[in-house]
Scaffold this motif. Structure first.
Motif, PDB file in Angstrom:
ATOM      1  N   VAL A 213     129.323   3.256  52.526  1.00  0.00           N
ATOM      2  CA  VAL A 213     129.370   3.181  53.985  1.00  0.00           C
ATOM      3  C   VAL A 213     130.838   3.176  54.384  1.00  0.00           C
ATOM      4  O   VAL A 213     131.613   2.334  53.903  1.00  0.00           O
ATOM      5  N   ILE A 214     131.231   4.097  55.241  1.00  0.00           N
ATOM      6  CA  ILE A 214     132.628   4.186  55.694  1.00  0.00           C
ATOM      7  C   ILE A 214     132.714   3.643  57.117  1.00  0.00           C
ATOM      8  O   ILE A 214     132.178   4.231  58.058  1.00  0.00           O
ATOM      9  N   GLY A 215     133.376   2.516  57.268  1.00  0.00           N
ATOM     10  CA  GLY A 215     133.546   1.910  58.584  1.00  0.00           C
ATOM     11  C   GLY A 215     132.726   0.649  58.739  1.00  0.00           C
ATOM     12  O   GLY A 215     131.511   0.659  58.527  1.00  0.00           O
ATOM     13  N   ALA A 216     133.404  -0.464  59.087  1.00  0.00           N
ATOM     14  CA  ALA A 216     132.738  -1.766  59.137  1.00  0.00           C
ATOM     15  C   ALA A 216     132.651  -2.319  60.557  1.00  0.00           C
ATOM     16  O   ALA A 216     132.890  -3.495  60.805  1.00  0.00           O
ATOM     17  N   GLY A 217     132.326  -1.425  61.511  1.00  0.00           N
ATOM     18  CA  GLY A 217     131.974  -1.896  62.845  1.00  0.00           C
ATOM     19  C   GLY A 217     130.530  -2.333  62.857  1.00  0.00           C
ATOM     20  O   GLY A 217     129.889  -2.436  61.804  1.00  0.00           O
ATOM     21  N   PRO A 218     129.947  -2.606  64.027  1.00  0.00           N
ATOM     22  CA  PRO A 218     128.561  -3.068  64.087  1.00  0.00           C
ATOM     23  C   PRO A 218     127.565  -2.131  63.405  1.00  0.00           C
ATOM     24  O   PRO A 218     126.667  -2.586  62.705  1.00  0.00           O
ATOM     25  N   ALA A 219     127.730  -0.810  63.575  1.00  0.00           N
ATOM     26  CA  ALA A 219     126.799   0.141  62.958  1.00  0.00           C
ATOM     27  C   ALA A 219     126.971   0.170  61.440  1.00  0.00           C
ATOM     28  O   ALA A 219     125.992   0.121  60.691  1.00  0.00           O
ATOM     29  N   GLY A 220     128.211   0.237  60.988  1.00  0.00           N
ATOM     30  CA  GLY A 220     128.462   0.277  59.545  1.00  0.00           C
ATOM     31  C   GLY A 220     128.052  -1.005  58.845  1.00  0.00           C
ATOM     32  O   GLY A 220     127.479  -0.984  57.751  1.00  0.00           O
TER      33      GLY A 220
ATOM     34  N   ASP B 107     125.508   8.466  45.685  1.00  0.00           N
ATOM     35  CA  ASP B 107     124.237   9.182  45.869  1.00  0.00           C
ATOM     36  C   ASP B 107     123.997   9.474  47.344  1.00  0.00           C
ATOM     37  O   ASP B 107     123.439  10.510  47.689  1.00  0.00           O
ATOM     38  N   ARG B 108     124.434   8.526  48.181  1.00  0.00           N
ATOM     39  CA  ARG B 108     124.230   8.672  49.621  1.00  0.00           C
ATOM     40  C   ARG B 108     125.454   8.147  50.359  1.00  0.00           C
ATOM     41  O   ARG B 108     126.149   7.255  49.879  1.00  0.00           O
ATOM     42  N   LEU B 109     125.667   8.698  51.563  1.00  0.00           N
ATOM     43  CA  LEU B 109     126.864   8.364  52.331  1.00  0.00           C
ATOM     44  C   LEU B 109     126.489   8.104  53.786  1.00  0.00           C
ATOM     45  O   LEU B 109     125.754   8.893  54.400  1.00  0.00           O
ATOM     46  N   ILE B 110     126.976   6.996  54.316  1.00  0.00           N
ATOM     47  CA  ILE B 110     126.783   6.678  55.731  1.00  0.00           C
ATOM     48  C   ILE B 110     128.161   6.589  56.375  1.00  0.00           C
ATOM     49  O   ILE B 110     129.006   5.797  55.947  1.00  0.00           O
ATOM     50  N   VAL B 111     128.384   7.408  57.391  1.00  0.00           N
ATOM     51  CA  VAL B 111     129.689   7.484  58.045  1.00  0.00           C
ATOM     52  C   VAL B 111     129.620   6.738  59.377  1.00  0.00           C
ATOM     53  O   VAL B 111     128.838   7.091  60.266  1.00  0.00           O
ATOM     54  N   ALA B 112     130.454   5.711  59.499  1.00  0.00           N
ATOM     55  CA  ALA B 112     130.472   4.870  60.709  1.00  0.00           C
ATOM     56  C   ALA B 112     131.912   4.600  61.104  1.00  0.00           C
ATOM     57  O   ALA B 112     132.321   3.449  61.289  1.00  0.00           O
ATOM     58  N   ILE B 113     132.696   5.680  61.248  1.00  0.00           N
ATOM     59  CA  ILE B 113     134.144   5.528  61.449  1.00  0.00           C
ATOM     60  C   ILE B 113     134.534   5.298  62.907  1.00  0.00           C
ATOM     61  O   ILE B 113     135.716   5.155  63.224  1.00  0.00           O
TER      62      ILE B 113
END
Length: 630
Positions: free
Chosen positions: A374-381, A455-461
């Protein structure tokens, strides 16, 4: 053993022939079963319509204990009892707010016409009053026979009994109008009929307005007199305030973060002094459970009424029992859970993505454990990482800053935003307890992500602040800098941008810090993206700001000087003095930057502000969905 920190909240109490295992009451709103499962002692099922004409919301509403509805009600009773909770039935008559065709009428205290509703109101005569009281009695008997444990009389928020009590609506000149003793006669007729119907030991609770919060509404003195009269027939009085169908009162019925916590407790404390042999408690923004414990210890209230708090976290009672108060998801008081706030367009809970929305309530267990980045540690990330970890994946969270939270780190420092700070602290606590591997001060690059082989990527930048190209822009500070460094802000302030962030900042400076603030907005709309109830709350707060706040709509900022700004409005230029100019014109999604991460894995998802400017409701939901569907 009972958790001593919350000994009063968790202590049992006997009310008539009903025993509650703790002092937590779930007020009438969504999710009877989930709140009973979460440990609330008493759950109230809302809007059990009284069996008489024009009590229902509309002509298509069916009586709650009719032949084909009875099984649904019994199932609600069984659900509550299965989890050890008691259940109350909220007996409800819409009165003059009953939805009828334009050529028809609804019942109220007096003959009148509601212009906004296009509805004629017919004042009740005594014969119809007796019929309605008898209908309340019948409905109460039916509820008792169905297995409900108490009757909850909704006599607040502008509904039928409330409208008789309030001089705002009751203009009668007969024995049912005028003094509080007269205005109370019909509501007392209902209460007496219900008491006779259910017997002396069956609990009856009444919700009452401690204040209508509308000009011309009922006074607290009159409310205490009525409660004194009614308490002879009641076991519990729940104190609320506001009006359901009038927006200026609605934001007090479901208070926003612009109003104090424990909002109706002062009203309940006063009413409690005037009643005997009857429990009294308040509902409305009771959010901090340590404060709630103190209210019980001090004798201010006898029970703790929780509404939106149990929408945010239905498991709140269990978490108190298990000494896990840091795991309680805090309500933000944003009111997105309330259909009126969004006209049903985007209803949900900002911190609990599964309630209200028709989505899977349980986490989807994967067939195999995968490596998720997970890239980005805001509320969504944060929500995505926590959910994926809880599901059972191996999760790494990458954040370029030295702490998590994203924009929530700034929002939580604003005035009126203590709930958001609690939510940020909650997310941090969950992250600390989780198995998520956190990499701070780390800028994710495509090469780096490839080397980690996810394996999987979540982008929350997230997004970037929109930057204005104006002469003298160097003489301004952005809204995040202003929030983080209040020492930079002088006595006279110009804020360019009348969106939610800019306007919240303006209200905080004007109301809480006594600064002179001018808001410059290029369009004709202030806080355009705020929900409908928050807009009403904003307008009420503007009045509190008084002369400290000036709003200039349809005004364009031309340049920024060290001593103020130059603007254009009504085709004329003018200079506005300011010690500090703050730019707050929104967020631009980093969509292109986020899209660059596609192609590394077979499954990449974008969430939060990098998709488009998001409210927390949307960010949380997207993060949860991304983490849960893996």
């Amino acid at each position: 053993m009972i958790n001593k920190r919350f000994e009063k909240i968790l202590s049992p109490i006997k009310i008539g022939n009903m025993v509650l295992k703790n002092r937590i009451v779930s007020t009438p709103c969504y999710g009877v079963e989930v709140k009973a499962k979460g440990g609330a002692a008493l759950v109230i099922e809302g809007s059990v319509n009284v069996d008489c004409e024009k009590s229902f919301w509309d002509k298509n509403t069916t009586y709650s204990f009719s032949k084909y509805e009875l099984a649904k009600r019994k199932q609600q009773v069984n659900n509550a009892h299965f989890y050890g909770a008691k259940i109350g039935a909220e007996l409800f008559h819409a009165g003059m707010w009953c939805r009828v065709p334009e050529d028809d009428f609804a019942y109220g205290p007096c003959d009148t016409y509601l212009e906004n509703e296009k509805r004629h109101i017919k004042g009740l005569d005594e014969e119809h009053m007796k019929l309605i009281a008898a209908a309340y009695a019948k409905t109460a008997r039916d509820a008792k026979e169905c297995g409900y444990d108490e009757i909850f009389l909704h006599f607040a928020h502008g509904w039928l009994a409330s409208s008789f009590l309030s001089p705002l609506w009751n203009k009668r000149e007969d024995e049912y109008g005028g003094s509080i003793e007269n205005r109370a006669k019909f509501p007392l007729m209902i209460i007496k009929a219900v008491r006779e119907a259910v017997g002396p030991m069956f609990p009856i609770e009444m919700r009452i307005n401690g204040a209508d919060r509308l000009e011309g509404g009922i006074s607290l003195e009159d409310v205490t007199k009525f409660c004194g009269m009614a308490s002879e027939y009641l076991d519990i009085i729940q104190v609320s305030s506001g009006h359901d169908m009038i927006r200026d009162g609605n934001v007090h019925m479901a208070s926003t973060n612009l109003l104090p916590r424990n909002y109706n407790v002062p009203l309940a404390k006063e009413i409690k002094k005037h009643v005997k042999n009857c429990l009294v408690y308040a509902v409305g923004a009771i959010q901090d459970m340590d404060e709630a414990e103190k209210l019980l210890e001090n004798g201010d209230v006898d029970l703790i009424g929780l509404g939106r708090e149990l929408i945010a976290d239905p498991d709140l009672p269990i978490k108190l029992m298990e000494n896990r108060s840091e795991d309680i998801r805090p309500c933000l008081r944003c009111n997105y859970c309330y259909h009126i706030a969004t006209n049903r367009k985007n209803q949900g809970c900002s911190v609990n993505p599964t309630i209200i929305r028709d989505v899977p309530q349980d986490l989807v267990k994967p067939t195999k454990k995968e490596k998720v980045l997970v890239i980005g540690a805001g509320p969504a990330g944060l929500k995505a990482a926590l959910t994926a970890s809880e599901v059972g994946h191996d999760v790494t969270l990458i954040e370029k800053e030295n702490e998590v939270g994203g924009l929530l780190r700034y929002i939580s420092k604003e005035h009126f935003k203590s709930e958001y700070l609690r939510y940020l602290n909650y997310l941090k606590a969950q992250l600390e307890k989780s198995s998520v591997k956190l990499l701070l001060n780390t800028t994710a690059t495509k090469k780096m992500i490839v080397s980690l082989n996810p394996d999987r990527l979540i982008v929350a930048i997230g997004g970037d602040l929109v930057k204005l190209k104006l002469p003298g822009i160097e003489n301004s500070i952005n809204c995040l800098d202003a929030i983080s460094h209040p020492e930079k802000i002088g006595k006279k302030v110009a804020i360019v941008g009348g969106g939610v962030v800019g306007f919240e900042l303006a209200l905080g400076l004007a109301v809480e810090e006594d600064k002179e603030v001018v808001v410059i907005e290029a369009t004709n709309t202030i806080v355009g993206t705020a929900n409908e109830l928050y807009k009403v709350a904003f307008n009420q707060k503007i009045k509190e700001a008084g002369n400290n706040l000036t709003i200039l709509k349809n005004t364009k900022c031309l340049s920024i000087e060290k001593n103020g700004i130059t603007v254009k409005r009504d085709d004329k230029q003018e200079h506005i003095d300011a010690d500090t100019t703050i730019i707050a014109v929104g967020i631009k999604a980093k969509t292109d930057e986020a899209f660059d991460f596609y192609g590394i894995t077979s499954d990449t998802t974008m969430v939060g502000d990098c998709v488009a400017s998001r409210i927390i409701l949307e960010a949380t939901f997207e993060g949860y969905a991304a983490g849960n569907r893996l």
